[in-house]
Enzyme design. Structure first.
Site, mmCIF file in Angstrom:
data_model
loop_
_atom_site.group_PDB
_atom_site.id
_atom_site.type_symbol
_atom_site.label_atom_id
_atom_site.label_comp_id
_atom_site.label_asym_id
_atom_site.label_seq_id
_atom_site.Cartn_x
_atom_site.Cartn_y
_atom_site.Cartn_z
ATOM 1 N N SER A 1 0.875 -1.175 0.000
ATOM 2 C CA SER A 1 0.000 0.000 0.000
ATOM 3 C C SER A 1 0.913 1.226 0.000
ATOM 4 O O SER A 1 2.073 1.142 0.417
ATOM 5 C CB SER A 1 -0.848 -0.022 1.274
ATOM 6 O OG SER A 1 -1.347 1.256 1.555
ATOM 7 N N TYR B 1 -1.503 -0.869 10.173
ATOM 8 C CA TYR B 1 -1.700 -1.170 8.746
ATOM 9 C C TYR B 1 -0.452 -0.747 7.967
ATOM 10 O O TYR B 1 0.108 -1.536 7.198
ATOM 11 C CB TYR B 1 -2.942 -0.439 8.234
ATOM 12 C CG TYR B 1 -3.232 -0.690 6.770
ATOM 13 C CD1 TYR B 1 -3.902 -1.838 6.362
ATOM 14 C CD2 TYR B 1 -2.827 0.217 5.783
ATOM 15 C CE1 TYR B 1 -4.165 -2.078 5.010
ATOM 16 C CE2 TYR B 1 -3.086 -0.011 4.439
ATOM 17 C CZ TYR B 1 -3.758 -1.160 4.065
ATOM 18 O OH TYR B 1 -4.011 -1.401 2.729
HETATM 19 P P1 NAP Z 1 -11.532 -5.933 1.135
HETATM 20 O O1 NAP Z 1 -12.559 -5.675 0.096
HETATM 21 O O2 NAP Z 1 -11.792 -5.554 2.535
HETATM 22 O O3 NAP Z 1 -11.129 -7.470 1.047
HETATM 23 C C1 NAP Z 1 -10.220 -8.004 1.956
HETATM 24 C C2 NAP Z 1 -10.243 -9.510 1.856
HETATM 25 O O4 NAP Z 1 -9.384 -10.036 2.877
HETATM 26 C C3 NAP Z 1 -11.637 -10.088 2.087
HETATM 27 O O5 NAP Z 1 -11.848 -11.176 1.222
HETATM 28 C C4 NAP Z 1 -11.544 -10.554 3.529
HETATM 29 O O6 NAP Z 1 -12.404 -11.626 3.838
HETATM 30 C C5 NAP Z 1 -10.100 -11.009 3.590
HETATM 31 N N1 NAP Z 1 -9.665 -11.105 4.985
HETATM 32 C C6 NAP Z 1 -9.652 -10.124 5.914
HETATM 33 N N2 NAP Z 1 -9.261 -10.621 7.089
HETATM 34 C C7 NAP Z 1 -9.011 -11.939 6.898
HETATM 35 C C8 NAP Z 1 -8.614 -12.987 7.746
HETATM 36 N N3 NAP Z 1 -8.403 -12.800 9.066
HETATM 37 N N4 NAP Z 1 -8.450 -14.228 7.226
HETATM 38 C C9 NAP Z 1 -8.694 -14.447 5.920
HETATM 39 N N5 NAP Z 1 -9.103 -13.496 5.064
HETATM 40 C C10 NAP Z 1 -9.270 -12.254 5.557
HETATM 41 O O7 NAP Z 1 -10.175 -5.191 0.766
HETATM 42 P P2 NAP Z 1 -9.455 -4.865 -0.633
HETATM 43 O O8 NAP Z 1 -9.514 -3.416 -0.815
HETATM 44 O O9 NAP Z 1 -9.914 -5.785 -1.688
HETATM 45 O O10 NAP Z 1 -7.944 -5.197 -0.216
HETATM 46 C C11 NAP Z 1 -7.192 -6.239 -0.786
HETATM 47 C C12 NAP Z 1 -5.733 -5.967 -0.490
HETATM 48 O O11 NAP Z 1 -5.333 -4.743 -1.160
HETATM 49 C C13 NAP Z 1 -5.435 -5.749 0.983
HETATM 50 O O12 NAP Z 1 -4.212 -6.366 1.307
HETATM 51 C C14 NAP Z 1 -5.321 -4.242 1.109
HETATM 52 O O13 NAP Z 1 -4.501 -3.877 2.187
HETATM 53 C C15 NAP Z 1 -4.714 -3.883 -0.234
HETATM 54 N N6 NAP Z 1 -4.927 -2.502 -0.647
HETATM 55 C C16 NAP Z 1 -6.174 -2.070 -0.988
HETATM 56 C C17 NAP Z 1 -6.347 -0.765 -1.414
HETATM 57 C C18 NAP Z 1 -7.693 -0.225 -1.823
HETATM 58 O O14 NAP Z 1 -7.816 0.978 -2.109
HETATM 59 N N7 NAP Z 1 -8.736 -1.054 -1.902
HETATM 60 C C19 NAP Z 1 -5.243 0.110 -1.494
HETATM 61 C C20 NAP Z 1 -3.985 -0.361 -1.137
HETATM 62 C C21 NAP Z 1 -3.844 -1.683 -0.725
HETATM 63 P P3 NAP Z 1 -13.942 -11.359 4.290
HETATM 64 O O15 NAP Z 1 -14.589 -10.729 3.102
HETATM 65 O O16 NAP Z 1 -14.427 -12.708 4.583
HETATM 66 O O17 NAP Z 1 -13.868 -10.450 5.448
#
Ligand code: NAP
Length: 278
Positions: free
Chosen positions: A182, A195
């Site tokens: 990130s 984070y």
């Molecule tokens: P998201 O929509 O919140 O999805 C996160 C995923 O991780 C969900 O499938 C969630 O499962 C799973 N997860 C969370 N805690 C977990 C646990 N304890 N065990 C197993 N699975 C778990 O987030 P996203 O935006 O797609 O993020 C994906 C990645 O991109 C993350 O690493 C995030 O830090 C990174 N990121 C995102 C952004 C952004 O703008 N979206 C920017 C920079 C980096 P559940 O659905 O079952 O809770």
């Protein structure tokens, strides 16, 4: 990996000096990568956090390009939904691996390695995508239990799972391990607490794994920073933001395919921002 690989300078647009065998692929090429049909045929790829957000779209896209996808996540109903979506477009039969990374033990991860070896027989790539935001608050006030929880889900479990699955990945002809960072991991920012620190640790881990394996294996370790993307996590982090102003996971998924395809063979130790700021 040289230090400048982590910094979004114009120099970073080309692979760093340490990767002398890296093919000439720039970060811009990776951002604009257009996968070809069948580019993941024959590959088995594990995606963590495959039930929602970017992980769900990565899993669906890997399946569309021919991979067998292993869906790891903590909410079985979400994994079942993704499983059904893959079946509905005729993708290779996926597997569901329910696991809560917060409480998962190393022994459970080793069991998973045995299970994949026995039932699937190969593992070509892992996308470490699962993540949690935790609190947005000064470190002085950061709840220590939440700190440990965020570090476990975003960083420690990523290390444990990688180590447990390394025997399978080393058996693959060209194993690819992709971590998710990130912008606040590359440049730690006030109030982003555990984070930001967990993402900085992930980038360091990718660097160390790269140094330790690049001369002796075909493994490649890289980090993707997706940038602001329309998901639930983003909405929690920026509640006042108009989600329609953000790219969707589908818009940025080409880079995720690049790192699992043979086009990225030899690309190591990179931190690629999929949406760099001007
Ligand atoms: P998201 O929509 O919140 O999805 C996160 C995923 O991780 C969900 O499938 C969630 O499962 C799973 N997860 C969370 N805690 C977990 C646990 N304890 N065990 C197993 N699975 C778990 O987030 P996203 O935006 O797609 O993020 C994906 C990645 O991109 C993350 O690493 C995030 O830090 C990174 N990121 C995102 C952004 C952004 O703008 N979206 C920017 C920079 C980096 P559940 O659905 O079952 O809770």
């Amino acid at each position: 990996m040289s230090d400048n690989t982590n910094k979004p300078t114009s120099q970073q647009e080309m692979p760093s000096a340490a990767q002398t065998t890296v093919p000439a692929v720039s970060h811009e090429d990776i951002r604009n990568f257009i996968p070809s049909d069948g580019c993941l045929d024959g590959k088995t790829i594990l995606v963590t956090g495959a039930g929602d957000g970017i992980g769900r779209i990565a899993a669906l896209t890997y399946a569309r390009y021919g991979a067998t996808v292993l869906l790891l996540g903590r909410t079985s109903s979400k994994l079942e939904y993704v499983y059904d979506e893959i079946e509905s477009f005729g993708g290779k039969q996926p597997a569901m691996l329910p696991m809560n990374l917060e409480g998962a033990t190393y022994a459970e991860m080793q069991k998973l390695e045995n299970l994949i070896a026995k039932e699937v027989g190969q593992l070509d790539g892992i996308l470490h995508n699962a993540g949690m935001l935790g609190a947005l608050t000064p470190l002085e006030m950061y709840d220590v239990d939440m700190f440990a929880q965020v570090m476990k889900v975003n960083f420690t479990s990523t290390f444990m799972l990688t180590q447990a699955l390394l025997p399978l990945l080393k058996d693959a002809p060209n194993g690819s391990i992709v971590f998710t960072s990130s912008s606040v991991g590359t440049h730690p920012r006030a109030f982003w607490g555990a984070y930001a620190l967990s993402k900085q640790a992930v980038e360091g881990m990718s660097d160390i794994f790269t140094q330790e394996t690049q001369n002796t294996t075909n493994l490649r370790f890289n980090c993707i920073n997706p940038g602001g993307t329309r998901t639930n996590m983003r909405a929690h982090a920026f509640p006042g933001e108009n989600p329609m102003s953000l790219k969707t996971p589908e818009d940025i998924i080409g880079g995720y395919v690049f790192f699992m395809s043979d086009e990225s063979i030899g690309v190591r130790g990179q931190v690629v921002e999929l949406q760099p700021k001007d």
